[in-house]
Design a protein around this motif. Structure first.
Motif, PDB file in Angstrom:
ATOM      1  N   ASP A 243       0.825  -1.213   0.000  1.00  0.00           N
ATOM      2  CA  ASP A 243       0.000   0.000   0.000  1.00  0.00           C
ATOM      3  C   ASP A 243       0.859   1.263   0.000  1.00  0.00           C
ATOM      4  OD1 ASP A 243      -2.021   1.801   0.301  1.00  0.00           O
ATOM      5  OD2 ASP A 243      -2.240   1.473   2.456  1.00  0.00           O
ATOM      6  N   GLY A 245       0.196   4.056   1.178  1.00  0.00           N
ATOM      7  CA  GLY A 245       0.129   4.718   2.482  1.00  0.00           C
ATOM      8  C   GLY A 245       1.300   4.349   3.389  1.00  0.00           C
ATOM      9  N   GLN A 246       1.859   3.165   3.188  1.00  0.00           N
ATOM     10  CA  GLN A 246       2.992   2.737   4.006  1.00  0.00           C
ATOM     11  C   GLN A 246       4.206   3.626   3.757  1.00  0.00           C
ATOM     12  OE1 GLN A 246       3.266  -0.136   6.190  1.00  0.00           O
ATOM     13  NE2 GLN A 246       1.100   0.317   6.155  1.00  0.00           N
ATOM     14  N   GLU A 248       4.111   6.607   2.502  1.00  0.00           N
ATOM     15  CA  GLU A 248       3.756   7.953   2.915  1.00  0.00           C
ATOM     16  C   GLU A 248       3.969   8.107   4.418  1.00  0.00           C
ATOM     17  OE1 GLU A 248      -0.346   9.380   2.028  1.00  0.00           O
ATOM     18  OE2 GLU A 248       0.732   9.972   0.223  1.00  0.00           O
ATOM     19  N   ALA A 249       3.476   7.125   5.175  1.00  0.00           N
ATOM     20  CA  ALA A 249       3.630   7.194   6.631  1.00  0.00           C
ATOM     21  C   ALA A 249       5.110   7.197   6.990  1.00  0.00           C
ATOM     22  CB  ALA A 249       2.926   6.013   7.285  1.00  0.00           C
ATOM     23  N   ALA A 250       5.887   6.358   6.294  1.00  0.00           N
ATOM     24  CA  ALA A 250       7.313   6.272   6.611  1.00  0.00           C
ATOM     25  C   ALA A 250       8.016   7.586   6.298  1.00  0.00           C
ATOM     26  CB  ALA A 250       7.953   5.123   5.837  1.00  0.00           C
ATOM     27  N   SER A 251       7.675   8.215   5.170  1.00  0.00           N
ATOM     28  CA  SER A 251       8.378   9.475   4.892  1.00  0.00           C
ATOM     29  C   SER A 251       7.863  10.605   5.776  1.00  0.00           C
ATOM     30  CB  SER A 251       8.351   9.855   3.413  1.00  0.00           C
ATOM     31  OG  SER A 251       7.183   9.471   2.805  1.00  0.00           O
ATOM     32  N   ALA A 252       6.602  10.526   6.195  1.00  0.00           N
ATOM     33  CA  ALA A 252       6.110  11.533   7.139  1.00  0.00           C
ATOM     34  C   ALA A 252       6.858  11.424   8.466  1.00  0.00           C
ATOM     35  CB  ALA A 252       4.616  11.365   7.368  1.00  0.00           C
ATOM     36  N   LEU A 253       7.346  10.222   8.779  1.00  0.00           N
ATOM     37  CA  LEU A 253       8.098  10.029  10.025  1.00  0.00           C
ATOM     38  C   LEU A 253       9.577  10.359   9.854  1.00  0.00           C
ATOM     39  CD1 LEU A 253       6.524   6.701  11.268  1.00  0.00           C
ATOM     40  CD2 LEU A 253       6.538   8.846  12.521  1.00  0.00           C
ATOM     41  N   GLY A 254       9.973  10.754   8.647  1.00  0.00           N
ATOM     42  CA  GLY A 254      11.367  11.113   8.424  1.00  0.00           C
ATOM     43  C   GLY A 254      12.288   9.921   8.257  1.00  0.00           C
ATOM     44  N   ILE A 255      11.744   8.748   7.982  1.00  0.00           N
ATOM     45  CA  ILE A 255      12.588   7.566   7.796  1.00  0.00           C
ATOM     46  C   ILE A 255      13.287   7.661   6.436  1.00  0.00           C
ATOM     47  CG2 ILE A 255      12.559   5.048   7.574  1.00  0.00           C
ATOM     48  CD1 ILE A 255      10.127   5.073   9.447  1.00  0.00           C
ATOM     49  N   ARG A 260      13.347   2.965   4.232  1.00  0.00           N
ATOM     50  CA  ARG A 260      11.946   2.776   3.843  1.00  0.00           C
ATOM     51  C   ARG A 260      11.810   1.543   2.964  1.00  0.00           C
ATOM     52  NH1 ARG A 260      11.678   8.577   2.958  1.00  0.00           N
ATOM     53  NH2 ARG A 260      11.798   8.353   0.709  1.00  0.00           N
ATOM     54  N   ILE A 264      10.486  -1.219   5.587  1.00  0.00           N
ATOM     55  CA  ILE A 264       9.034  -1.073   5.531  1.00  0.00           C
ATOM     56  C   ILE A 264       8.453  -1.793   4.310  1.00  0.00           C
ATOM     57  CG2 ILE A 264       7.115   0.574   5.469  1.00  0.00           C
ATOM     58  CD1 ILE A 264       8.832   0.670   8.031  1.00  0.00           C
TER      59      ILE A 264
END
Ligand SMILES: Nc1ncnc2c1ncn2[C@@H]1O[C@H](COP(=O)(O)OP(=O)(O)OP(=O)(O)O)[C@@H](O)[C@H]1O
Ligand SMILES: [Mg+2]
Lengths: 377, 286
Positions: A243, A245-246, A248-255, A260, A264
């Motif tokens: 997905d 979204g995975q 997206e969530a990871a880059s929003a967390l700065g990973i 990533r 992830i």
């Protein structure tokens, strides 16, 4: 007094399979065990020859007739469903399997003696090791290259995308046999191979093509590049199945990007990649036999050489087949456990391994065989 | 539920939030425009959220609320205008009179100051609740703060899970958790980087009604903690409760903004009034 004890007593013999009682308490463990013990008890009844036994059937009937005003079924005994056709089917299949086994064992033309004689012969084991070596090297290199190609294909750079696409296009549209022969005869096309800066006279290093491309090198090169083209698509498919979204969530967390991909996306992609990847590797094990065109002595080429000499064609093919079966079986076991590892979190509860299932089966049967009331958890 | 509600203010007062400076978490959005193809989704948005403030964005579907949130942490690039956090531009660097787009690494650094909670949680399904929370602090590059060691991250992760009332589920995988629990893990995950700003995109709209409150209670606790919150939601009662500023958006523009009293009780614009007359049930007395 524990309800399990009551059940175990009643499950002691087939005749008493119908007198068990389910516990009234809310202890779920006890309920499960009781049900298992009841099942085991009635299984014993079936093996005694009473398919769809009348004791069980009449028991169920009387239970329905005796329904009192207070519908508390807690004191009722449980009669598991019977499956007579399952037993008929099992018997038919068992008969068929026995027939085949009998013919394999008794038909002298299979020449089992010859099979046994060659199965572990040194030349064959050497060939087997070559097969394993080729599979391992070109499998690993192929998947690494395939991973890189998949990342290129998914990158934002149009150049990388088209290079990756062209690679897969060329290697998937050329017969592997042709690729092999081309690599092996590269010396005919290019006498020397050199590393330097294109369009200048700068050469860092130069070598005679025929020295560089041995049979082994041609085999590995051909198998690896071909494998890479296919695994690139498999890996790309796996990555696409994760997905968005995975990420997206990871880059929003700065990973960071590399993390990533590896932490992830890949572990989740693995679930889609693994079944097809193992298909490919098992295919590759047998696919390596194509290097016979290079007179490379892996398992299959060795077998051919031997039967051309001894004329024992069928038994020797059987030797090769048996070895391929062994390799495939070992790989399948690996596949099972690796897939199980990557299904972590994807399924709510992990399924039991065959070993755990066997343990449970044995423990249940130990229960039913135990005629005493000493049932412990 | 009450456990969570009472736990949070106490916990946030102590651990986690360093002394809030005067300019910690100031968000300035200036004339932001964004188009997807020919469709202009944001048509010049200007909005300021004070440090520690709670802004709630409401508006009809498709009005650009999610897009606006995503531009704040640079998941979407803006086509015009700019966004600044505590006076620093998001996604760009000022050199003389030119703006240079930041490299990925620096964007990531900025993002660690801005936590985001998604409508559909986006937890990493192959990692346990605790691993979800500890992943970023160990690997994300942060400005001015060192990365945490695994042990530190673990300790902090358990503390955060405790704060959202899920310490005993630390080892569970997301699919083994209820929706409300998953969203609370997602909030803990966003908090793990000690962000100045937290963005919530409809955090409860994927939840069953009886699970909504457990998540809203957690956010109420955060609202008192001094972190700047920007929340997109359809829970009007909650918005009135928690917001300093309510922003009503429609068709890529801010129609009206003000205190919850102003916006809910006597909206100036006709469009705002007609929107609220549809979404607010009669039982909800203003
Ligand atoms: N990646 C994209 N490509 C094209 N159009 C997009 C994209 N993302 C959003 N849009 C469009 O932008 C508009 C605003 O979308 P957005 O998701 O910001 O709305 P929203 O206010 O969050 O709505 P909702 O309340 O339904 O979540 C919509 O018309 C949507 O179709
Ligand atoms: Mg939205």
């Amino acid at each position: 007094m524990s309800p399990t004890t009551k059940v175990a007593q009643s499950a002691a013999g087939p005749a008493s399979a119908g007198t068990s009682t389910t516990p009234t308490t809310g202890d779920t463990d006890a309920v499960t065990e009781a049900a298992a013990a009841v099942a085991a008890g009635s299984a014993a009844a079936v093996t005694e020859g009473s398919l769809g036994g009348s004791a069980g059937a009449s028991g169920g009937g009387s239970g329905a007739a005796n329904r009192g005003p207070a519908t508390d079924y807690a004191e009722y005994r449980v009669v598991p469903a019977r499956h007579p056709w399952r037993w008929v089917g099992t018997a038919v299949v068992a008969l068929g399997v026995a027939g085949i086994a009998w013919s394999l064992a008794t038909n002298p033309r299979w020449e089992w003696g010859v099979v046994a004689q060659w199965f572990t012969a040194k030349s064959i084991v050497d060939g087997l090791l070559e097969t394993l070596k080729l599979t391992a090297i070109s499998g690993i290199l192929g998947f690494i290259l395939g991973f890189i190609l998949a990342l290129m294909r998914l990158s934002a750079s149009p150049l990388l995308v088209s290079v990756s696409w062209t690679f897969s296009w060329i290697f998937r549209s050329t017969p592997l046999l042709v690729q092999m022969l081309l690599w092996y005869n590269l010396g005919y096309l290019y006498e020397k191979i050199s590393l330097g800066i294109p369009f200048t006279d700068v050469r860092f290093f130069e070598i005679q093509t025929t020295t560089l491309i041995s049979q082994f090198a041609a085999a590995v090169l051909g198998l690896t590049l071909n494998q890479a083209a296919y695994s690139a698509e498999i890996i790309r498919g796996g990555i696409l199945s994760v997905d968005q979204g995975q990420l997206e969530a990871a880059s929003a967390l700065g990973i960071p990007a590399w993390r990533r991909s590896t932490r992830i996306v890949l572990p989740q992609a693995m679930r889609a990649i693994l079944p097809t990847a193992f298909n490919e590797i098992i295919g590759l094990v047998k696919g390596t036999s194509i290097v016979y065109v290079l007179a490379y002595s892996e398992l299959f080429y060795t077998i051919q050489v031997i039967y051309n000499r001894t004329q024992q064609v069928l038994p020797l093919l059987l030797v090769a087949t048996l070895w391929y079966v062994v390799i495939t079986s070992v790989l399948s076991v690996f596949q099972y456990y690796i897939e199980r590892y990557y299904s972590k979190g994807a399924v709510r509860t992990l399924p039991l391994t065959p070993l755990q299932k066997a343990c449970r089966f044995l423990s249940i049967h130990a229960l039913s065989a135990d005629n005493s009331a000493k049932v412990t958890r | 539920m009450s456990i969570i509600a009472t736990d949070i203010p106490a916990a946030t007062g102590g651990a986690g939030v360093p002394a809030a400076g005067p300019t910690r978490g100031l968000v300035e959005i200036t004339k932001v425009r964004k188009s997807f193809g020919a469709v202009e989704v944001l048509k010049g948005i200007t909005l300021t959220v004070e440090p520690g403030g709670v802004a709630v964005i409401v508006g009809p579907s498709g009005s650009g609320k999610s897009t606006l949130l995503r531009t704040i942490n640079h998941l979407e690039k803006v086509d015009g205008g700019f966004i600044a956090i505590d006076g620093t531009l998001v996604g760009y660097e000022v050199r003389g009179s030119t703006l240079h787009e930041l490299r990925e690494k620096d964007v990531l650094k900025q993002r660690t100051e801005i936590g985001m909670v998604f409508q559909n949680f986006n937890l990493f399904p192959h990692l346990t609740a605790l691993e979800n929370v500890t992943e970023a602090p160990v690997v994300a590059p942060r400005s001015g703060k060192p990365r945490l060691s695994k042990a530190q991250a673990r300790e902090r992760g358990l503390e955060l899970l405790d704060r959202v009332g899920l310490k005993d589920r630390a080892g569970a995988y997301p699919r083994q958790l209820s929706g409300g629990q998953q969203q609370r893990v997602a909030i803990a995950r966003a908090l793990a980087l000690e962000p100045k700003i937290l963005l919530f995109d409809e955090p409860t709209s994927a939840l069953d009604p009886e699970l909504v409150n457990e998540v809203l209670d957690v956010i109420r606790g955060l609202a008192k903690s001094g972190t700047t919150l920007i929340i997109v939601t359809h829970e009007m009662g909650f918005a009135r409760d928690v917001a300093d500023t309510v922003v009503f958006m429609d068709q890529g523009q801010i129609v009206e903004q003000g205190s919850p009293q102003d916006i809910f009780s006597n909206p100036r614009e006709e469009r705002t009034r007609s929107f609220f007359s549809k979404v607010i049930e009669p039982a909800f007395n203003i």
